[in-house]
Write a protein that holds these residues in place. Structure first.
Motif: not given
Length: 289
Positions: A182-200, A14-24
């Protein structure tokens, strides 16, 4: 996130922290509401959409869980790497097309590939849904998605290597009598730059309480009382010399007069001092740290 326990796969940690999961989760719920609005206004019918799960999977796991055929809208993102896919079950797609053409959109719908006319009709719907990702992710970061292609066979959809991590969102749709996922599937590499703001933001939020706690600990440590000893040089005596000591005996310390005394805390030297007095009390003056 789902409440049910899942097996841990060491090949896909798993590469999704609690903060990332909540934001998603928040972004996915916003997307589900917007999807409901898009379908309701397009079909002129009440459409319900709710998020069932947001989880990390490999690309191979995601594909193996899809019904075949399905409507697979390939998504590309401006200024972001990787790709994504928005999937709708073919029964829902046929029901949407039926309503767009004036039909009732009943529960029983054919499951087959789309004709050119049907593809054109549904492409406009999924394109509108994809644009809602910008609003859904607005609180996290800029996301601009566009539909670059439509597929119906999951075997032809090769967006990423099988082991690549993806974030899959499952959305339950209710359109009249039809209920599907229905499903929405996004590559984690796509979301990584966006989730960086969540980590900060998470790190910044944690720094405040952490710094305050550190200051409290430092203050408490400075208030702890310790035993301080001022001593001459140690001398060595034999056991017989110790046993023969009596009142009035003098024990030479061999401590030069000009040499400072040792200031120690718990046996550790912390400074050197010279003996003296302070008023009517014996004292020492620190001469070197």
């Amino acid at each position: 996130m789902t409440a049910a326990p899942v097996s841990y796969d060491f090949r896909s940690p798993g590469r999704l922290s609690r903060e990332r999961v909540r934001a998603l989760q928040v972004a996915s719920e916003t997307f589900a509401r917007q999807l409901s609005t898009v379908l309701s206004t397009t079909l002129r019918a009440v459409v319900y959409a709710r998020v069932v799960a947001v989880r990390q999977v490999t690309y191979d796991e995601y594909l193996r869980g899809l019904p075949n055929p399905s409507l697979l809208a390939v998504l590309e993102f401006r200024d972001l790497p990787g790709a994504g896919v928005f999937q709708l079950p073919m029964g829902v797609v046929m029901g949407v097309i039926d309503r767009l053409l004036g039909g009732a959109g009943g529960r029983e719908q054919p499951s087959r590939g789309l004709s050119d006319i049907e593809t054109g009709l549904i492409r406009n719907v999924v394109a509108r849904a994809a644009r809602e990702l910008t609003y859904a992710f607005e609180a996290i970061g800029p996301v601009y998605a566009e539909v670059t292609g439509l597929e119906s066979n999951t075997q032809f959809l090769q967006l990423a290597p099988p082991a690549d991590p993806m974030v899959a969102t499952e959305v339950e749709l209710r359109i009249g009598d039809q209920v599907a996922t229905a499903t929405l599937c996004l590559a984690l590499a796509t979301l990584k730059p966006v989730l960086a703001a969540v980590d900060q933001r998470a790190a910044a939020a944690a720094d405040g309480p952490r710094d305050a706690a550190a200051r409290v600990v430092e203050f408490r440590l400075r208030e702890v009382e310790v035993d301080v000893r001022v001593a001459f040089r140690e001398v060595t005596l034999t056991s017989s010399e110790v046993l023969s000591l009596s009142v009035g005996d003098v024990v030479p310390l061999h401590h030069p007069v000009a040499e400072p005394l040792v200031v120690a805390v718990d046996g550790t030297r912390v400074a050197a001092a010279r003996p003296g007095n302070h008023g009517k009390r014996i004292a020492c003056q620190v001469v070197t740290p």
